[in-house]
Design a protein around this motif. Sequence first.
Motif, mmCIF file in Angstrom:
data_model
loop_
_atom_site.group_PDB
_atom_site.id
_atom_site.type_symbol
_atom_site.label_atom_id
_atom_site.label_comp_id
_atom_site.label_asym_id
_atom_site.label_seq_id
_atom_site.Cartn_x
_atom_site.Cartn_y
_atom_site.Cartn_z
ATOM 1 N N ASP A 4 -3.013 76.238 40.933
ATOM 2 C CA ASP A 4 -3.817 75.155 40.389
ATOM 3 C C ASP A 4 -4.724 74.647 41.497
ATOM 4 O O ASP A 4 -4.269 74.146 42.515
ATOM 5 N N LYS A 5 -6.027 74.760 41.298
ATOM 6 C CA LYS A 5 -6.987 74.384 42.331
ATOM 7 C C LYS A 5 -6.995 72.892 42.620
ATOM 8 O O LYS A 5 -7.500 72.464 43.632
ATOM 9 N N ASN A 6 -6.434 72.079 41.724
ATOM 10 C CA ASN A 6 -6.392 70.638 41.948
ATOM 11 C C ASN A 6 -5.179 70.200 42.765
ATOM 12 O O ASN A 6 -5.106 69.056 43.167
ATOM 13 N N ARG A 7 -4.251 71.092 42.970
ATOM 14 C CA ARG A 7 -3.050 70.768 43.758
ATOM 15 C C ARG A 7 -3.342 70.888 45.246
ATOM 16 O O ARG A 7 -4.037 71.801 45.681
#
Length: 140
Positions: A4-7
């Motif tokens: 997940d690129k937002n993590r």
Amino acid sequence: MMADKNRHWSERFIGLAYADLGRTPEGVDCWGLVRLVLASQGIDVPSYAGGYASTEERAEIAGLIEGAKPSWIRSLVPQELDLVTFRRGRLESHVGVVVEPGRMLHVTEGMPSCIESYRDEYWSARLTGFWRHAGSRSGS
């Protein structure tokens, strides 16, 4: 499986079990955690697992930390992925990884890996420096 690129990168290292001389996600000591984090960023550092028999050998660990310093650049302004070093007693024998200014990821005996402030009273009294690997994306 796609990440997940937002993590934040640190999230996958929170909660790892402490294991004396551990170098895998199943269990780590403080250097083992540093090594896993840096490897995830494409930075290879020595294992040092053969350099001490247990984390109780603080003099041996302090010697390894001191011996490794020539391959690191002292960082006056801590940045993400910098190493942060601490004294335990009189010896510099604990390391963590800066997650963001003021906070570090680390692991100690009896606790899983976690993020804590290195500015709190306990850690700030023991803090000895910040170090940046030449291969770090943070630059120098």
